[in-house]
Motif scaffolding. Structure first.
Motif, PDB file in Angstrom:
ATOM      1  N   HIS A   1     -33.160 -14.796 -35.341  1.00 20.56           N
ATOM      2  CA  HIS A   1     -32.469 -13.594 -35.819  1.00 20.56           C
ATOM      3  C   HIS A   1     -33.401 -12.869 -36.782  1.00 20.56           C
ATOM      4  O   HIS A   1     -33.954 -13.484 -37.702  1.00 20.56           O
ATOM      5  N   THR A   2     -33.597 -11.571 -36.583  1.00 17.87           N
ATOM      6  CA  THR A   2     -34.420 -10.771 -37.484  1.00 17.87           C
ATOM      7  C   THR A   2     -33.524 -10.188 -38.567  1.00 17.87           C
ATOM      8  O   THR A   2     -32.601  -9.417 -38.275  1.00 17.87           O
ATOM      9  N   ALA A   3     -33.792 -10.579 -39.815  1.00 18.49           N
ATOM     10  CA  ALA A   3     -32.946 -10.167 -40.931  1.00 18.49           C
ATOM     11  C   ALA A   3     -32.990  -8.652 -41.123  1.00 18.49           C
ATOM     12  O   ALA A   3     -34.063  -8.047 -41.088  1.00 18.49           O
ATOM     13  N   ARG A   4     -31.827  -8.059 -41.322  1.00 13.63           N
ATOM     14  CA  ARG A   4     -31.703  -6.629 -41.572  1.00 13.63           C
ATOM     15  C   ARG A   4     -31.237  -6.390 -43.002  1.00 13.63           C
ATOM     16  O   ARG A   4     -30.889  -7.328 -43.721  1.00 13.63           O
ATOM     17  N   THR A   5     -31.220  -5.155 -43.398  1.00 14.95           N
ATOM     18  CA  THR A   5     -30.790  -4.805 -44.751  1.00 14.95           C
ATOM     19  C   THR A   5     -29.353  -5.287 -44.991  1.00 14.95           C
ATOM     20  O   THR A   5     -28.461  -5.021 -44.184  1.00 14.95           O
ATOM     21  N   GLY A   6     -29.140  -6.005 -46.073  1.00 12.22           N
ATOM     22  CA  GLY A   6     -27.814  -6.501 -46.414  1.00 12.22           C
ATOM     23  C   GLY A   6     -27.492  -7.864 -45.845  1.00 12.22           C
ATOM     24  O   GLY A   6     -26.440  -8.448 -46.172  1.00 12.22           O
ATOM     25  N   ASP A   7     -28.368  -8.417 -45.005  1.00 12.00           N
ATOM     26  CA  ASP A   7     -28.118  -9.735 -44.417  1.00 12.00           C
ATOM     27  C   ASP A   7     -28.246 -10.836 -45.471  1.00 12.00           C
ATOM     28  O   ASP A   7     -29.168 -10.829 -46.294  1.00 12.00           O
ATOM     29  N   THR A   8     -27.316 -11.761 -45.454  1.00 13.01           N
ATOM     30  CA  THR A   8     -27.389 -12.981 -46.249  1.00 13.01           C
ATOM     31  C   THR A   8     -27.165 -14.166 -45.316  1.00 13.01           C
ATOM     32  O   THR A   8     -26.706 -13.981 -44.170  1.00 13.01           O
ATOM     33  N   LEU A   9     -27.459 -15.360 -45.803  1.00 15.11           N
ATOM     34  CA  LEU A   9     -27.215 -16.534 -44.964  1.00 15.11           C
ATOM     35  C   LEU A   9     -25.732 -16.672 -44.647  1.00 15.11           C
ATOM     36  O   LEU A   9     -25.365 -17.128 -43.555  1.00 15.11           O
ATOM     37  N   ASP A  10     -24.884 -16.258 -45.582  1.00 15.05           N
ATOM     38  CA  ASP A  10     -23.443 -16.335 -45.334  1.00 15.05           C
ATOM     39  C   ASP A  10     -23.030 -15.367 -44.229  1.00 15.05           C
ATOM     40  O   ASP A  10     -22.278 -15.733 -43.308  1.00 15.05           O
ATOM     41  N   SER A  11     -23.509 -14.114 -44.284  1.00 17.96           N
ATOM     42  CA  SER A  11     -23.141 -13.142 -43.253  1.00 17.96           C
ATOM     43  C   SER A  11     -23.735 -13.523 -41.894  1.00 17.96           C
ATOM     44  O   SER A  11     -23.096 -13.339 -40.857  1.00 17.96           O
TER      45      SER A  11
ATOM     46  N   VAL B   1     -21.909 -20.389 -37.251  1.00 20.75           N
ATOM     47  CA  VAL B   1     -22.530 -21.662 -37.652  1.00 20.75           C
ATOM     48  C   VAL B   1     -22.259 -21.879 -39.131  1.00 20.75           C
ATOM     49  O   VAL B   1     -21.835 -20.966 -39.851  1.00 20.75           O
ATOM     50  N   GLN B   2     -22.516 -23.089 -39.615  1.00 20.78           N
ATOM     51  CA  GLN B   2     -22.307 -23.419 -41.012  1.00 20.78           C
ATOM     52  C   GLN B   2     -23.510 -22.985 -41.857  1.00 20.78           C
ATOM     53  O   GLN B   2     -24.655 -23.105 -41.425  1.00 20.78           O
ATOM     54  N   VAL B   3     -23.215 -22.481 -43.078  1.00 21.95           N
ATOM     55  CA  VAL B   3     -24.293 -22.065 -43.975  1.00 21.95           C
ATOM     56  C   VAL B   3     -25.203 -23.233 -44.296  1.00 21.95           C
ATOM     57  O   VAL B   3     -26.423 -23.084 -44.386  1.00 21.95           O
ATOM     58  N   ILE B   4     -24.623 -24.415 -44.483  1.00 20.66           N
ATOM     59  CA  ILE B   4     -25.431 -25.588 -44.827  1.00 20.66           C
ATOM     60  C   ILE B   4     -26.432 -25.905 -43.725  1.00 20.66           C
ATOM     61  O   ILE B   4     -27.556 -26.338 -43.985  1.00 20.66           O
TER      62      ILE B   4
ATOM     63  N   ILE C   1     -32.115 -25.884 -41.737  1.00 24.00           N
ATOM     64  CA  ILE C   1     -33.106 -25.630 -40.687  1.00 24.00           C
ATOM     65  C   ILE C   1     -34.144 -24.602 -41.113  1.00 24.00           C
ATOM     66  O   ILE C   1     -35.231 -24.525 -40.541  1.00 24.00           O
ATOM     67  N   ASN C   2     -33.830 -23.808 -42.161  1.00 26.44           N
ATOM     68  CA  ASN C   2     -34.776 -22.805 -42.671  1.00 26.44           C
ATOM     69  C   ASN C   2     -35.340 -23.178 -44.035  1.00 26.44           C
ATOM     70  O   ASN C   2     -35.917 -22.330 -44.722  1.00 26.44           O
ATOM     71  N   ALA C   3     -35.200 -24.442 -44.437  1.00 29.84           N
ATOM     72  CA  ALA C   3     -35.577 -24.857 -45.787  1.00 29.84           C
ATOM     73  C   ALA C   3     -37.064 -24.676 -46.060  1.00 29.84           C
ATOM     74  O   ALA C   3     -37.462 -24.491 -47.208  1.00 29.84           O
ATOM     75  N   ASP C   4     -37.906 -24.720 -45.031  1.00 28.59           N
ATOM     76  CA  ASP C   4     -39.349 -24.558 -45.241  1.00 28.59           C
ATOM     77  C   ASP C   4     -39.730 -23.109 -45.523  1.00 28.59           C
ATOM     78  O   ASP C   4     -40.841 -22.842 -45.990  1.00 28.59           O
ATOM     79  N   TYR C   5     -38.832 -22.174 -45.249  1.00 27.97           N
ATOM     80  CA  TYR C   5     -39.169 -20.756 -45.358  1.00 27.97           C
ATOM     81  C   TYR C   5     -38.266 -19.991 -46.324  1.00 27.97           C
ATOM     82  O   TYR C   5     -38.678 -18.972 -46.867  1.00 27.97           O
ATOM     83  N   ILE C   6     -37.043 -20.455 -46.515  1.00 21.19           N
ATOM     84  CA  ILE C   6     -36.121 -19.796 -47.438  1.00 21.19           C
ATOM     85  C   ILE C   6     -35.745 -20.808 -48.520  1.00 21.19           C
ATOM     86  O   ILE C   6     -35.063 -21.805 -48.241  1.00 21.19           O
ATOM     87  N   ALA C   7     -36.200 -20.562 -49.749  1.00 26.15           N
ATOM     88  CA  ALA C   7     -35.981 -21.512 -50.838  1.00 26.15           C
ATOM     89  C   ALA C   7     -34.506 -21.558 -51.223  1.00 26.15           C
ATOM     90  O   ALA C   7     -33.722 -20.644 -50.929  1.00 26.15           O
ATOM     91  N   VAL C   8     -34.127 -22.658 -51.903  1.00 24.56           N
ATOM     92  CA  VAL C   8     -32.745 -22.831 -52.348  1.00 24.56           C
ATOM     93  C   VAL C   8     -32.372 -21.702 -53.308  1.00 24.56           C
ATOM     94  O   VAL C   8     -33.109 -21.392 -54.248  1.00 24.56           O
TER      95      VAL C   8
END
Length: 494
Positions: free
Chosen positions: A382-392, A399-402, A407-414
């Motif tokens: 998925h290519t992130a767009r303006t306003g996108d969050t992991l929750d949205s 899918v679950q946020v957790i 699965i994206n922990a190497d690229y998106i920090a906590v």
């Protein structure tokens, strides 16, 4: 006939025979005969020119040299429409151009040892990386032409255009080669190494002379037939390449005149140079290679065209600072103090004891998501767009946020969210794909985590050996795959 005249005739005949033998077996003739040999199937890889009709057209934009820098030209005429003024005509102008392309064929990437003259006057034995290639001009250019009508009363902004195919007599290839080592984050421009040309020509034995980049840029590439055209052969070479270079790409500009631009000047002024602040990106061919070798005996390593099956997993490198301890570092980088001893185990070749951290020492950290990590987990992108969050995003894909964070922990920090243009991996439930509504729609967009990591390393938007991208006119030309909108060639629709 006398005996003396007989000797003269016989001597002349012998000379003619000798000259004929020398002519038949001269080195030039042998080379010419050898040059006509046919290469075995699979030796050559051909990349056909990709010419999109939309590339003849730029999205309508203001000519800022007039609309901004000379806004005083705006005025209201008394007897003609305002749209006929120079200022109004500079607004939303579509720029058009004819587009051509060249076919690019190359032999396998190789290395050889060559004695290279140095500034000191001495010779130095060096490992030369090189690639032999061929370019052909097959025509089929895309040209635009205006259609006669009365729309807009002659205003070019409202003229009708159509694309047609045309051929030219010849084109020039002005090459710009950049080799990028992805893991080492280094880029190398090609070098002119005259001492290597003869040796490379003897190794490769291509049907024609090998031209360097300067010679190639001054050579006409004539229009040829796809079946019988011989093309123009060239060689591109590099020296002083980091021997650790195992995963690399070659970026080639000059195979087409397609480009796109963006005006970045916020406040242009009268007197500025034309096109000041205008960023131009050229259509570039990216070829991917990998070399499963080491730093010893480089010339014996095989270089493969394409993407590797696996790459080293990323590790965090950190310089120890005053006051650091393993527990605080484990909590800071791994979000878990209990993994402190795991850090020590990974760095036992550097740290003598877990309680003593020498200031200034470089240490490694294990992967963030080591637990429950599987290289073969299926994902979609998925290519992130303006306003996108992991929750949205999790709600969009159900899918679950957790699971997204794992699965994206190497690229998106906590605690952080994806930035615009970033590729976010979405876990896939393969059982759901068995449903008729989803199978045909999603099955061909699935990647594994391993494939996505390789694509990120090479800056690819798809798992492919090559791709056409738009890059800047100066090195570095590399673009990250975090922003597909700036890398993947997107045909412009009218």
């Amino acid at each position: 006939m006398t005996r003396s005249s007989t000797h003269i005739v016989f001597a002349n005949s012998t000379c003619y025979a000798a000259l004929l033998a020398l002519w038949l077996f001269a080195p030039g003739q042998a080379t010419a005969q050898q040059a006509e040999r046919v290469l075995a199937p699979g030796v050559l890889t051909t990349i056909a020119p990709v010419i999109e009709e939309g590339e003849t057209y730029s999205t309508p934009a203001d000519l800022i040299e007039i609309s901004k820098a000379r806004s005083f030209l705006q005025w209201q005429p008394n007897f003609t429409p305002a749209t006929r003024t120079l200022f109004e005509r500079s607004l939303q102008v579509p720029l058009r151009r004819n587009v051509w392309g060249l076919e690019f064929t190359f032999k396998p990437f190789r290395m050889t040892e060559v004695d290279v003259p140095q500034a000191s006057g001495k010779m130095q034995r060096k490992t030369i990386w090189y690639m032999v290639y061929r370019v052909r001009y097959l025509g089929e250019e895309v040209h635009f032409e205006s259609q006669p009508d009365n729309i807009g009363d002659g205003d070019p902004r409202y003229a009708r255009f159509s694309n047609i195919r045309k051929d030219a007599q010849y084109r020039y290839f002005i090459p710009y080669f950049t080799l990028r080592s992805h893991l080492e984050d280094k880029e190398y421009l090609d070098r002119l190494i005259p001492s290597a040309i003869d040796e490379i020509a003897e190794i490769e034995k291509v049907p024609g002379p090998l031209l360097n980049s300067i010679q190639m840029s001054n050579t006409k590439i004539p229009k040829e037939d796809a079946e019988s055209g011989k093309g123009i052969w060239g060689v591109v070479a590099w020296e002083d390449i980091d021997p650790r270079t195992n995963f690399f790409s070659l970026y080639i500009q000059g195979l087409t005149n397609a480009y796109r631009y963006q005006d970045t000047a916020e406040d242009p002024q009268v007197g500025d140079q034309i096109a000041a602040g205008r960023e131009i990106e050229l259509k570039t061919l990216q070829l991917n290679f990998y070399r499963p070798g080491d730093t010893i005996e480089l010339t014996k390593d095989d270089v493969f065209f394409g993407l590797p099956n696996a790459v080293p997993r990323p590790e965090i490198i950190y310089t120890i600072e005053p006051g650091d301890n393993l527990k605080s570092l484990a909590k800071r980088f791994l979000s878990d103090e209990s993994r402190a001893f795991e850090i020590y185990q990974l760095n036992r070749d550097i740290l003598s004891t877990p309680n003593k951290l020498p200031e200034g020492t470089l240490i490694r950290f294990p992967r963030n998501n080591q637990e429950r990590y599987n290289d073969l987990d299926p994902v979609i992108l998925h290519t992130a767009r303006t306003g996108d969050t992991l929750d949205s995003i999790s709600k969009t894909y159900d899918v679950q946020v957790i699971d997204l964070r794992r699965i994206n922990a190497d690229y998106i920090a906590v605690g952080e969210e994806p930035v615009v243009g970033e590729l976010v991996m979405i876990p896939v439930n393969l059982n759901r794909l068995n449903r008729p509504n989803n199978a045909q729609q999603d099955i061909y967009k699935i990647y594994t985590l391993r494939q996505v990591r390789i694509m990120r390393l090479y800056g690819m938007n798809k798992f492919s050996k090559s791709q056409w991208i738009y890059t800047g006119t100066n090195s570095p030309v590399f673009r990250s795959a975090e922003n597909p909108a700036t890398t993947e060639v997107q045909p412009i629709t009218k």
